[in-house]
Design an enzyme around this catalytic site. Structure first.
Site, PDB file in Angstrom:
ATOM      1  CG  ASP A 127      -0.351 -19.102 -17.678  1.00 23.13           C
ATOM      2  OD1 ASP A 127      -1.176 -18.267 -18.104  1.00 23.13           O
ATOM      3  OD2 ASP A 127      -0.448 -19.617 -16.545  1.00 23.13           O
ATOM      4  CB  CYS A 165      -0.021 -16.336 -15.471  1.00 21.78           C
ATOM      5  SG  CYS A 165       0.005 -15.670 -13.804  1.00 21.78           S
ATOM      6  CB  THR A 185      -3.750 -14.116 -10.877  1.00 23.02           C
ATOM      7  OG1 THR A 185      -2.551 -14.903 -10.704  1.00 23.02           O
ATOM      8  CG2 THR A 185      -4.971 -14.995 -10.608  1.00 23.02           C
ATOM      9  CG  HIS A 190       8.816   5.553  -6.043  1.00 22.57           C
ATOM     10  ND1 HIS A 190       8.060   5.783  -4.920  1.00 22.57           N
ATOM     11  CD2 HIS A 190       8.982   6.767  -6.639  1.00 22.57           C
ATOM     12  CE1 HIS A 190       7.774   7.083  -4.830  1.00 22.57           C
ATOM     13  NE2 HIS A 190       8.315   7.707  -5.866  1.00 22.57           N
ATOM     14  CG  HIS A 250      13.103   6.070  -5.364  1.00 19.00           C
ATOM     15  ND1 HIS A 250      12.238   5.700  -4.357  1.00 19.00           N
ATOM     16  CD2 HIS A 250      12.691   7.294  -5.790  1.00 19.00           C
ATOM     17  CE1 HIS A 250      11.330   6.645  -4.191  1.00 19.00           C
ATOM     18  NE2 HIS A 250      11.583   7.625  -5.046  1.00 19.00           N
TER      19      HIS A 250
HETATM   20  C1  RB5 Z   1      -3.175 -21.431 -14.485  1.00 21.96           C
HETATM   21  O1  RB5 Z   1      -4.362 -22.144 -14.370  1.00 21.96           O
HETATM   22  C2  RB5 Z   1      -3.091 -20.365 -13.415  1.00 21.96           C
HETATM   23  O2  RB5 Z   1      -2.845 -20.933 -12.195  1.00 21.96           O
HETATM   24  C3  RB5 Z   1      -2.037 -19.361 -13.772  1.00 21.96           C
HETATM   25  O3  RB5 Z   1      -2.350 -18.781 -14.987  1.00 21.96           O
HETATM   26  C4  RB5 Z   1      -1.837 -18.212 -12.815  1.00 21.96           C
HETATM   27  O4  RB5 Z   1      -3.038 -17.574 -12.529  1.00 21.96           O
HETATM   28  C5  RB5 Z   1      -1.051 -18.500 -11.616  1.00 21.96           C
HETATM   29  O5  RB5 Z   1      -0.677 -17.599 -10.838  1.00 21.96           O
END
Ligand code: RB5
Length: 148
Positions: free
Chosen positions: A9, A66, A68, A99, A134
């Site tokens: 994203d 994304c 995080t 695993h 596994h």
């Molecule tokens: C987008 O602002 C953010 O929420 C997305 O990139 C991500 O971190 C969500 O888990």
């Protein structure tokens, strides 16, 4: 198989572009499903597009990004056939393959990792799935998809 599908994203476009260059330089055939700008997009749409592409077949694995890595990995794990691991260090990169036989790994573009993401990807690619004990667990994991 040297094909890898990559999706991100807007929260990790710069990291995605770096990873695409890194993988291409290593000789991989990379399908970059976007996004390509910092305009806001919804990570579930990117996750689904990348997983649908992977499920067409012919890919070694996929990489999802994304801000995080959390949201996009959660979404990927709702798509049939996908085992997406949120990786944060070399050990989790290795175990995700050894695993869990992950077919996607996820990272965050806004996370300050102690280890470069490229090194974690290298570790994942250099590790073999151990199978054995596994395999039964992977089979049980995938059977969860068929629960009513
Ligand atoms: C987008 O602002 C953010 O929420 C997305 O990139 C991500 O971190 C969500 O888990």
């Amino acid at each position: 198989m040297n094909r890898i599908v990559v999706g991100s994203d807007h929260g990790a476009v710069e990291l995605k572009d770096e990873l695409v260059r890194f993988l291409k330089a290593k000789g991989y055939d990379v399908t970059d499903i976007g996004t390509h700008t910092t305009d806001s997009v919804d990570y579930p749409d990117i996750a689904l597009a990348a997983c649908d592409e992977y499920n067409k077949g012919g890919y070694a694995f996929g990489i999802l990004l994304c801000g995080t890595g959390i949201g996009i990995s959660m979404c990927a794990n709702k798509v049939k056939g996908i085992r997406c691991a949120l990786v944060g260090d070399l050990f989790s990169a290795q175990m995700a393959k050894a695993h869990n036989n992950a077919n996607f790994i996820a990272f965050g573009g806004r996370i300050q990792y102690a280890t470069p993401v490229t090194e974690m990807i290298d570790r994942f690619m250099q590790t073999a799935y151990e199978g054995g004990r596994h395999e039964k667990r992977i089979q049980k994991m995938m059977a969860l998809e068929d629960l009513p």
